[in-house]
Design a protein around this motif. Sequence first.
Motif, PDB file in Angstrom:
ATOM      1  N   PRO A 428     -30.330  41.998  14.641  1.00 33.96           N
ATOM      2  CA  PRO A 428     -30.378  41.235  15.896  1.00 33.96           C
ATOM      3  C   PRO A 428     -31.739  40.591  16.100  1.00 33.96           C
ATOM      4  N   SER A 429     -31.741  39.457  16.783  1.00 35.35           N
ATOM      5  CA  SER A 429     -32.971  38.687  16.963  1.00 35.35           C
ATOM      6  C   SER A 429     -33.637  38.926  18.310  1.00 35.35           C
ATOM      7  N   TYR A 430     -32.953  39.600  19.231  1.00 33.12           N
ATOM      8  CA  TYR A 430     -33.472  39.802  20.581  1.00 33.12           C
ATOM      9  C   TYR A 430     -34.782  40.591  20.564  1.00 33.12           C
ATOM     10  N   LYS A 431     -35.775  40.033  21.253  1.00 34.62           N
ATOM     11  CA  LYS A 431     -37.028  40.746  21.472  1.00 34.62           C
ATOM     12  C   LYS A 431     -37.171  40.967  22.968  1.00 34.62           C
ATOM     13  N   PRO A 432     -37.608  42.158  23.384  1.00 37.45           N
ATOM     14  CA  PRO A 432     -38.363  43.210  22.720  1.00 37.45           C
ATOM     15  C   PRO A 432     -37.607  44.070  21.690  1.00 37.45           C
ATOM     16  N   GLY A 433     -36.291  44.127  21.720  1.00 42.07           N
ATOM     17  CA  GLY A 433     -35.555  44.924  20.752  1.00 42.07           C
ATOM     18  C   GLY A 433     -34.190  45.291  21.294  1.00 42.07           C
ATOM     19  N   VAL A 434     -33.320  45.802  20.413  1.00 49.27           N
ATOM     20  CA  VAL A 434     -31.960  46.178  20.783  1.00 49.27           C
ATOM     21  C   VAL A 434     -31.765  47.669  20.539  1.00 49.27           C
ATOM     22  N   LYS A 435     -31.254  48.369  21.538  1.00 41.31           N
ATOM     23  CA  LYS A 435     -30.944  49.791  21.418  1.00 41.31           C
ATOM     24  C   LYS A 435     -29.440  49.939  21.255  1.00 41.31           C
ATOM     25  N   LEU A 436     -29.017  50.383  20.089  1.00 41.72           N
ATOM     26  CA  LEU A 436     -27.589  50.547  19.836  1.00 41.72           C
ATOM     27  C   LEU A 436     -27.003  51.694  20.648  1.00 41.72           C
ATOM     28  N   GLY A 437     -25.736  51.541  21.009  1.00 42.16           N
ATOM     29  CA  GLY A 437     -25.046  52.571  21.768  1.00 42.16           C
ATOM     30  C   GLY A 437     -23.651  52.131  22.111  1.00 42.16           C
TER      31      GLY A 437
END
Length: 535
Positions: A428-437
């Motif tokens: 994924p390109s999203y910043k600050p970041g992606v938390k999977l769940g």
Amino acid sequence: MLRLNELRLPLDHAPEALPEAIVQRLKIKPEGLKSFTVFKRSYDARRGHPLCLIYSVDCELADQAGIQKRFATDHKIVPTPDMDYKLVGMAPANLPHRPVVVGFGPCGIFAALLLAQMGFKPIVLERGKEVRQRTKDTWGLWRKNVLNPESNVQFGEGGAGTFSDGKLYSQIKDPRYLGRKVIAEFVKAGAPEEIIYVSKPHIGTFRLVSMVEKMRETIESLGGEIRFEQKVTDVLIENGTVRGITLASGEQIPTDHVVMALGHSARDTFEMLYERGVFMEAKPFSVGFRIEHPQSIIDKARFGKHADHPLLGAADYKIVHHAKNGRSVYSFCMCPGGTVVAATSEPNRVVTNGMSQYSRNERNANAGIVVGITPDDYPGSPLAGIAFQRQLESHAYVLGGSNYEAPGQLVGDFIANCPSSQFGTVEPSYKPGVKLGDLSTALPAYAIEAMREALPAFGKQIQGFDMHDAVLTGVETRTSSPLRITRGDDCQSLNVRGLFPAGEGAGYAGGILSAGVDGIKVAEAVALSVLNRAA
């Protein structure tokens, strides 16, 4: 001149093939074609059809009258319409108060530009910062998890459109060719000339930054005044008529004409206008997630063997599914070769959006996959949609870890209703970041149900769309304004004279081009209001 529509040529045709096709279509000798310009170039990539380019051309002919008579019943050969823009009037010399434009996104820019071109010397008030400083503040959220509530993707010079794909096409009805005026002004400001004729023109973020600066300089050179970090906190209304505005600093600016070119995220300004009794009503909008695939998957599905062709560029898509529960699920703001960006404007909330550069050469394609909702889903006052958005955005902030990371899930796991714990081939390109769940609680149950049904259906339209490790990132809530500041045919508020609701925030546009067109319409309405008073 005559306009020829639907001239079809192979993708790799030679340059001389186009004039030859014109001559052949009109059944004239080559010397009968004096000159031509391309009005529009698109392509046909439908399944079962050989991929080809489709042209509309405006031709100067030696015997136009004779040819026009010969093809009088052919709807594909018609007189070229007059597309030149004409000002509706010029400002009187004794103008008592300068008009004020609130907001300097696409709508506010064009409202101010047209008013300046007509000699009204508008005052523009923008709560955010000038575009380059605003860009630094936006990167502060993306790289350092630090949000500036007054300078971000939503607020600042250029508006939300600055951090987008820079799409310049729309489905609005435009009998006066006002969109052509918008495009022409963008080209003057440094946009590539191809946006005049390609069917789905775009500019990209980096080019928009310099263009916005040049348009600001043009407005100022015509006597306009643009003031940044100037938040409007009140509108002065006497007997149902605007008399001025108040800034956060306490300064009051007297004026009889206020263009409210608000973006769809100016929630505190909406609340202020509602408290002042300005008529507004709730309207439908959509909520959902961003989805990311490898761009190569989309290119291959759309273009087949022609993927990577330089004339075609990165492929886009537009898809819709009508779910069994009555909801419509559709793609929104598709960004080929782009990135998913953090787009919140309020602390402790997560909002996603999409962005591309002009080159569209990032590895992922992304789009909003959203579900249509109506005021029946958020009953109450006209501001109820804002509360609905905030609830979803606050919950997404918690799901993401309460640090502006966004919650995410693999498409395959989302469909199967099981949490995700590890990324696959799609980063994924999203910043600050992606938390999977697990995204099952990120939207209302009816939206989750409809999206789980829609994704496999989309996979039948675009091969690979429902691939297991494509990534969903939440939440996309600001697809459009959740309310409309309703106006009359004269573009003025229904119950406050001199107040001109405009653009996307007021519920009258959706995207850069339509917002620019609405800015032109409202500027004309302001001019006519002033001139009628002076008459």
